[in-house]
Design a protein around this motif. Structure first.
Motif, PDB file in Angstrom:
ATOM      1  N   ALA A   1       0.841  -1.200   0.000  1.00  0.00           N
ATOM      2  CA  ALA A   1       0.000   0.000   0.000  1.00  0.00           C
ATOM      3  C   ALA A   1       0.868   1.239   0.000  1.00  0.00           C
ATOM      4  N   ALA A   2       0.421   2.266  -0.726  1.00  0.00           N
ATOM      5  CA  ALA A   2       1.135   3.540  -0.774  1.00  0.00           C
ATOM      6  C   ALA A   2       0.112   4.663  -0.882  1.00  0.00           C
ATOM      7  N   ASP A   3      -0.141   5.334   0.251  1.00  0.00           N
ATOM      8  CA  ASP A   3      -1.100   6.456   0.278  1.00  0.00           C
ATOM      9  C   ASP A   3      -2.466   6.036  -0.256  1.00  0.00           C
ATOM     10  N   GLY A   4      -2.942   4.875   0.172  1.00  0.00           N
ATOM     11  CA  GLY A   4      -4.267   4.423  -0.223  1.00  0.00           C
ATOM     12  C   GLY A   4      -4.338   3.830  -1.613  1.00  0.00           C
ATOM     13  N   ARG A   5      -3.203   3.710  -2.280  1.00  0.00           N
ATOM     14  CA  ARG A   5      -3.173   3.106  -3.614  1.00  0.00           C
ATOM     15  C   ARG A   5      -2.377   1.804  -3.583  1.00  0.00           C
ATOM     16  N   LEU A   6      -2.533   1.029  -4.620  1.00  0.00           N
ATOM     17  CA  LEU A   6      -1.829  -0.232  -4.728  1.00  0.00           C
ATOM     18  C   LEU A   6      -0.493  -0.018  -5.427  1.00  0.00           C
ATOM     19  N   LYS A   7       0.591  -0.395  -4.747  1.00  0.00           N
ATOM     20  CA  LYS A   7       1.929  -0.260  -5.306  1.00  0.00           C
ATOM     21  C   LYS A   7       2.385  -1.626  -5.810  1.00  0.00           C
ATOM     22  N   ILE A   8       2.719  -1.671  -7.093  1.00  0.00           N
ATOM     23  CA  ILE A   8       3.119  -2.926  -7.728  1.00  0.00           C
ATOM     24  C   ILE A   8       4.565  -2.807  -8.177  1.00  0.00           C
ATOM     25  N   GLY A   9       5.359  -3.763  -7.794  1.00  0.00           N
ATOM     26  CA  GLY A   9       6.765  -3.738  -8.179  1.00  0.00           C
ATOM     27  C   GLY A   9       7.193  -5.062  -8.789  1.00  0.00           C
ATOM     28  N   ARG A  10       7.988  -4.984  -9.831  1.00  0.00           N
ATOM     29  CA  ARG A  10       8.552  -6.179 -10.433  1.00  0.00           C
ATOM     30  C   ARG A  10       9.749  -5.791 -11.295  1.00  0.00           C
ATOM     31  N   SER A  11      10.434  -6.771 -11.813  1.00  0.00           N
ATOM     32  CA  SER A  11      11.611  -6.513 -12.643  1.00  0.00           C
ATOM     33  C   SER A  11      11.265  -6.736 -14.107  1.00  0.00           C
ATOM     34  N   PHE A  12      11.794  -5.826 -14.963  1.00  0.00           N
ATOM     35  CA  PHE A  12      11.549  -5.935 -16.404  1.00  0.00           C
ATOM     36  C   PHE A  12      12.897  -5.831 -17.114  1.00  0.00           C
ATOM     37  N   PHE A  13      13.361  -6.960 -17.623  1.00  0.00           N
ATOM     38  CA  PHE A  13      14.683  -7.034 -18.246  1.00  0.00           C
ATOM     39  C   PHE A  13      15.772  -6.513 -17.311  1.00  0.00           C
TER      40      PHE A  13
ATOM     41  N   PHE B   1      15.477  -4.312 -14.957  1.00  0.00           N
ATOM     42  CA  PHE B   1      15.220  -2.968 -14.437  1.00  0.00           C
ATOM     43  C   PHE B   1      13.992  -3.007 -13.507  1.00  0.00           C
ATOM     44  N   PRO B   2      14.079  -2.341 -12.354  1.00  0.00           N
ATOM     45  CA  PRO B   2      12.916  -2.304 -11.460  1.00  0.00           C
ATOM     46  C   PRO B   2      11.801  -1.426 -12.015  1.00  0.00           C
ATOM     47  N   VAL B   3      10.621  -1.968 -12.058  1.00  0.00           N
ATOM     48  CA  VAL B   3       9.438  -1.253 -12.539  1.00  0.00           C
ATOM     49  C   VAL B   3       8.461  -1.081 -11.374  1.00  0.00           C
ATOM     50  N   THR B   4       7.999   0.149 -11.184  1.00  0.00           N
ATOM     51  CA  THR B   4       7.043   0.434 -10.105  1.00  0.00           C
ATOM     52  C   THR B   4       5.811   1.113 -10.705  1.00  0.00           C
ATOM     53  N   VAL B   5       4.641   0.587 -10.344  1.00  0.00           N
ATOM     54  CA  VAL B   5       3.378   1.141 -10.837  1.00  0.00           C
ATOM     55  C   VAL B   5       2.473   1.403  -9.641  1.00  0.00           C
ATOM     56  N   LEU B   6       1.877   2.600  -9.612  1.00  0.00           N
ATOM     57  CA  LEU B   6       0.839   2.902  -8.633  1.00  0.00           C
ATOM     58  C   LEU B   6      -0.510   2.796  -9.311  1.00  0.00           C
ATOM     59  N   ALA B   7      -1.428   2.067  -8.683  1.00  0.00           N
ATOM     60  CA  ALA B   7      -2.739   1.847  -9.291  1.00  0.00           C
ATOM     61  C   ALA B   7      -3.848   2.261  -8.329  1.00  0.00           C
ATOM     62  N   GLU B   8      -4.908   2.785  -8.904  1.00  0.00           N
ATOM     63  CA  GLU B   8      -6.098   3.151  -8.139  1.00  0.00           C
ATOM     64  C   GLU B   8      -7.038   1.948  -8.145  1.00  0.00           C
ATOM     65  N   VAL B   9      -7.438   1.532  -6.943  1.00  0.00           N
ATOM     66  CA  VAL B   9      -8.369   0.407  -6.812  1.00  0.00           C
ATOM     67  C   VAL B   9      -9.754   0.968  -6.532  1.00  0.00           C
ATOM     68  N   GLY B  10     -10.724   0.580  -7.339  1.00  0.00           N
ATOM     69  CA  GLY B  10     -12.072   1.104  -7.192  1.00  0.00           C
ATOM     70  C   GLY B  10     -13.112   0.002  -7.221  1.00  0.00           C
ATOM     71  N   LEU B  11     -14.363   0.414  -7.072  1.00  0.00           N
ATOM     72  CA  LEU B  11     -15.475  -0.529  -7.076  1.00  0.00           C
ATOM     73  C   LEU B  11     -16.519  -0.052  -8.067  1.00  0.00           C
ATOM     74  N   ASP B  12     -16.857  -0.910  -9.007  1.00  0.00           N
ATOM     75  CA  ASP B  12     -17.883  -0.621 -10.005  1.00  0.00           C
ATOM     76  C   ASP B  12     -18.955  -1.697  -9.892  1.00  0.00           C
ATOM     77  N   GLY B  13     -20.004  -1.387  -9.113  1.00  0.00           N
ATOM     78  CA  GLY B  13     -21.022  -2.404  -8.864  1.00  0.00           C
ATOM     79  C   GLY B  13     -20.453  -3.506  -7.993  1.00  0.00           C
ATOM     80  N   ASP B  14     -20.373  -4.716  -8.549  1.00  0.00           N
ATOM     81  CA  ASP B  14     -19.785  -5.833  -7.821  1.00  0.00           C
ATOM     82  C   ASP B  14     -18.427  -6.230  -8.395  1.00  0.00           C
TER      83      ASP B  14
END
Length: 254
Positions: free
Chosen positions: A162-174, A176-189
């Motif tokens: 978790a990072a400031d209420g968002r989902l922090k995703i980390g992995r390696s790409f060739f 190199f470290p790749v970091t993505v912040l994603a917004e998690v939401g709810l749409d109906g179910d």
């Protein structure tokens, strides 16, 4: 003339023990003082209160165990015995009137797909019905999927946090470290995940980059049916995982 002989007071007879003569010479026992009687009354009242409290706590423990057994019997996907806490004091009074103001339930289970989930339920005005069933005026639930279960869906080497209420995703790409912040939401179910920022080796990357968009394809999740007919009304990200919040009114603990 002979002087008169002085009068002598006779000594009291003594017993074999050396005390005043006979039982009639014994000193009477002092009567209990009012203060002592009050102390004895307070001690007796305190002991009775302790016994009543112990009886009430024992009855509450039995009631919690009984409800936990009932829940375990009806929910085979539980991975451990649920924890039940019944609020309200005295418990025996609430039991006599047939309703408890609040019941808290903690349980670990798996979904039909085998995904682990930790459930936390908060029920109000809980009543027992004939046949051992329970009803509640309201139910609020939190259902948390831990990061350890979510990371396996994103491939080996993926880390989630978790990072400031968002989902922090980390992995390696060739390499190199790749970091993505994603917004998690709810749409109906459906729980949605949308990238809002990204970086490669600390260098900013457009989150709409095709490679990132491709990585997030198919990551939305449709929620399974929640217990007691609860409807999802929010989702959050914290240190424990992704949590779906749900509510319902006039529910049955089936």
């Amino acid at each position: 003339m002979t002087p008169p002989t002085p009068l002598r007071t006779p000594r009291p007879a003594t017993t074999a023990a050396g005390g005043p003569g006979g039982p009639a010479g014994r000193r009477p026992r002092p009567r209990p003082r009012p203060r002592r009687r009050r102390v004895l009354a307070v001690v007796s009242l305190g002991a009775s209160a302790v016994l009543l409290l112990a009886a009430d706590l024992a009855a509450a423990a039995v009631g919690e165990h009984r409800m936990a057994d009932r829940i375990a019997e009806r929910h085979p996907r539980l991975t451990a015995a649920p924890e039940v806490g019944i609020d309200g004091f005295p418990f025996l009074y609430d039991l006599a009137r047939g309703s408890h103001p609040r019941v808290r339930i903690r349980a670990a289970a798996t979904t039909a797909q085998g995904q682990p989930v930790n459930a936390s339920l908060d029920l109000t005005d809980v009543s027992e019905r004939p046949g051992g069933t329970y009803t509640a005026a309201t139910a609020a639930g939190d259902f948390t999927v831990p990061y350890s279960a979510l990371g396996t869906r994103l491939g080996p080497g993926t880390t989630l946090s978790a990072a400031d209420g968002r989902l922090k995703i980390g992995r390696s790409f060739f390499g190199f470290p790749v970091t993505v912040l994603a917004e998690v939401g709810l749409d109906g179910d459906t729980v949605t995940v949308r990238p809002v920022s990204a970086s490669v080796a600390g260098r900013a990357l457009d989150p709409s980059d095709p490679r990132i968009a491709e990585a997030f394809q198919g990551q939305d999740r449709t929620l399974p049916e929640l217990p007691m007919g609860m409807e999802p009304d929010g989702v959050s990200v914290d240190a424990d995982g992704i949590t779906v919040h749900a509510r319902a009114e006039r529910v049955a603990l089936d």
